[in-house]
Scaffold this active site. Structure first.
Site, PDB file in Angstrom:
ATOM      1  N   LYS A  39       0.813  -1.198   0.000  1.00 40.55           N
ATOM      2  CA  LYS A  39       0.000   0.000   0.000  1.00 40.55           C
ATOM      3  C   LYS A  39       0.861   1.269   0.000  1.00 40.55           C
ATOM      4  CE  LYS A  39      -3.221  -2.353   3.094  1.00 40.55           C
ATOM      5  NZ  LYS A  39      -3.690  -2.355   4.512  1.00 40.55           N
ATOM      6  N   GLU A  94       7.382   2.195  -6.169  1.00 39.85           N
ATOM      7  CA  GLU A  94       7.684   1.604  -4.862  1.00 39.85           C
ATOM      8  C   GLU A  94       7.921   2.740  -3.868  1.00 39.85           C
ATOM      9  OE1 GLU A  94       7.438  -0.582  -2.787  1.00 39.85           O
ATOM     10  OE2 GLU A  94       9.131  -1.963  -2.685  1.00 39.85           O
ATOM     11  N   ASP A  95       7.509   2.546  -2.619  1.00 39.05           N
ATOM     12  CA  ASP A  95       7.739   3.597  -1.619  1.00 39.05           C
ATOM     13  C   ASP A  95       9.202   3.654  -1.191  1.00 39.05           C
ATOM     14  OD1 ASP A  95       7.610   1.165  -0.276  1.00 39.05           O
ATOM     15  OD2 ASP A  95       6.126   1.808   1.197  1.00 39.05           O
ATOM     16  N   ASP A  98      14.469  -1.224   0.363  1.00 37.63           N
ATOM     17  CA  ASP A  98      15.267  -1.506   1.560  1.00 37.63           C
ATOM     18  C   ASP A  98      16.268  -2.615   1.190  1.00 37.63           C
ATOM     19  OD1 ASP A  98      16.196  -1.787   4.137  1.00 37.63           O
ATOM     20  OD2 ASP A  98      14.373  -2.630   4.964  1.00 37.63           O
ATOM     21  N   LYS A 126      17.241   3.026   0.415  1.00 39.67           N
ATOM     22  CA  LYS A 126      18.196   3.039   1.530  1.00 39.67           C
ATOM     23  C   LYS A 126      19.580   2.731   0.980  1.00 39.67           C
ATOM     24  CE  LYS A 126      14.768   1.969   5.013  1.00 39.67           C
ATOM     25  NZ  LYS A 126      14.317   1.123   6.140  1.00 39.67           N
ATOM     26  N   VAL A 148      11.741   4.506   8.504  1.00 41.21           N
ATOM     27  CA  VAL A 148      11.010   5.764   8.321  1.00 41.21           C
ATOM     28  C   VAL A 148       9.512   5.509   8.156  1.00 41.21           C
ATOM     29  CG1 VAL A 148      12.929   7.114   7.385  1.00 41.21           C
ATOM     30  CG2 VAL A 148      11.588   5.683   5.843  1.00 41.21           C
ATOM     31  N   ASP A 154       4.441   2.950   6.519  1.00 38.20           N
ATOM     32  CA  ASP A 154       3.769   2.644   7.781  1.00 38.20           C
ATOM     33  C   ASP A 154       4.653   1.875   8.748  1.00 38.20           C
ATOM     34  OD1 ASP A 154       3.746   0.160   6.251  1.00 38.20           O
ATOM     35  OD2 ASP A 154       2.378  -0.583   7.793  1.00 38.20           O
ATOM     36  N   ARG A 160       0.807   6.266   7.976  1.00 38.38           N
ATOM     37  CA  ARG A 160       0.862   6.443   6.522  1.00 38.38           C
ATOM     38  C   ARG A 160       0.450   7.844   6.084  1.00 38.38           C
ATOM     39  NH1 ARG A 160       1.546   1.447   3.938  1.00 38.38           N
ATOM     40  NH2 ARG A 160       0.425  -0.289   4.850  1.00 38.38           N
TER      41      ARG A 160
HETATM   42  P1  IMP Z   1      12.551  -4.640   0.804  1.00 39.77           P
HETATM   43  O1  IMP Z   1      11.910  -5.851   0.193  1.00 39.77           O
HETATM   44  O2  IMP Z   1      13.444  -4.998   1.939  1.00 39.77           O
HETATM   45  O3  IMP Z   1      13.232  -3.753  -0.217  1.00 39.77           O
HETATM   46  O4  IMP Z   1      11.405  -3.804   1.485  1.00 39.77           O
HETATM   47  C1  IMP Z   1      10.483  -3.084   0.751  1.00 39.77           C
HETATM   48  C2  IMP Z   1       9.196  -2.878   1.512  1.00 39.77           C
HETATM   49  O5  IMP Z   1       9.390  -2.964   2.920  1.00 39.77           O
HETATM   50  C3  IMP Z   1       8.657  -1.487   1.277  1.00 39.77           C
HETATM   51  O6  IMP Z   1       7.749  -1.474   0.194  1.00 39.77           O
HETATM   52  C4  IMP Z   1       7.976  -1.161   2.587  1.00 39.77           C
HETATM   53  O7  IMP Z   1       6.648  -1.642   2.577  1.00 39.77           O
HETATM   54  C5  IMP Z   1       8.760  -1.918   3.615  1.00 39.77           C
HETATM   55  N1  IMP Z   1       9.775  -1.071   4.264  1.00 39.77           N
HETATM   56  C6  IMP Z   1      11.122  -1.170   4.147  1.00 39.77           C
HETATM   57  N2  IMP Z   1      11.746  -0.222   4.872  1.00 39.77           N
HETATM   58  C7  IMP Z   1      10.757   0.501   5.452  1.00 39.77           C
HETATM   59  C8  IMP Z   1      10.779   1.653   6.317  1.00 39.77           C
HETATM   60  O8  IMP Z   1      11.805   2.228   6.689  1.00 39.77           O
HETATM   61  N3  IMP Z   1       9.550   2.100   6.708  1.00 39.77           N
HETATM   62  C9  IMP Z   1       8.370   1.528   6.316  1.00 39.77           C
HETATM   63  N4  IMP Z   1       8.327   0.461   5.514  1.00 39.77           N
HETATM   64  C10 IMP Z   1       9.518  -0.043   5.082  1.00 39.77           C
END
Ligand code: IMP
Length: 172
Positions: A39, A94-95, A98, A126, A148, A154, A160
């Site tokens: 979301k 994508e928000d 990470d 990041k 964050v 969230d 959010r």
């Molecule tokens: P990844 O798969 O580790 O790249 O994570 C991506 C998803 O994890 C994002 O779309 C977010 O929903 C969530 N996420 C990762 N880091 C954060 C953060 O700092 N705050 C909130 N959600 C995060």
């Protein structure tokens, strides 16, 4: 629990103006299928799409991977697209990138469906070695490894709707 504002509403708005111009330039003469990853990307996607001159269609998909402040590493598709991406110029929204696991999984899935192109727009990335190879063509901001919230991001579904991005500090 909110430690400090990392990105103000004004800073986000200015950056979106620049990103929209870059996207318009890159997709000149084409039509974009914008795919929001639910979301978290919703605020970023809607604010950015309102600035575009390029014609767009919009669709969403949803995956689940996070519990609290850490990625489970196990990415499940919760909601698939309703549109066919074959032959389309797809731009994923994508928000935050990470670990990059979520995008890696989604890129693999959508690539297998034969889009004409597959690009990425992310509000945040990041600064981590594990996501360095994720090709984010349109990036809002690079941030540190902190957790964050706000502007779509969230913590267990809270925060959010903050209009800015803030650092969440569990010790406060
Ligand atoms: P990844 O798969 O580790 O790249 O994570 C991506 C998803 O994890 C994002 O779309 C977010 O929903 C969530 N996420 C990762 N880091 C954060 C953060 O700092 N705050 C909130 N959600 C995060």
């Amino acid at each position: 629990m909110i430690d400090r504002v990392l990105l103000s509403e004004e800073a986000i708005s200015c950056r979106l103006d620049v990103l929209a111009s870059e996207i318009d330039l890159a997709y000149a003469g084409r039509e974009i299928l914008a795919v929001g990853i639910l979301k978290g990307s919703v605020f970023f996607l809607t604010d950015l799409l309102k600035r575009l001159k390029t014609p767009v269609s919009v669709d969403f998909l949803q995956v689940r991977s996070y519990t609290g402040t850490s990625s489970s590493g196990n990415i499940q598709l919760v909601r698939d697209l309703s549109m066919d991406v074959a032959g389309r110029d797809v731009l994923l929204f994508e928000d935050v990138v990470d670990t990059g696991l979520t995008l890696r999984k989604i890129l693999e899935l959508l690539q297998s469906r034969g889009p004409a192109s597959l690009g990425i727009a992310a509000l945040l990335k990041k600064d981590l070695p594990e996501n360095a190879d994720i090709p984010v063509g349109f990036l809002g901001f690079t941030i540190g490894s902190e957790f964050v919230v706000g502007y779509g991001l969230d913590l267990d579904e809270r925060y959010r709707n903050l209009p800015y991005v803030a650092v969440w500090d569990p010790t406060r």
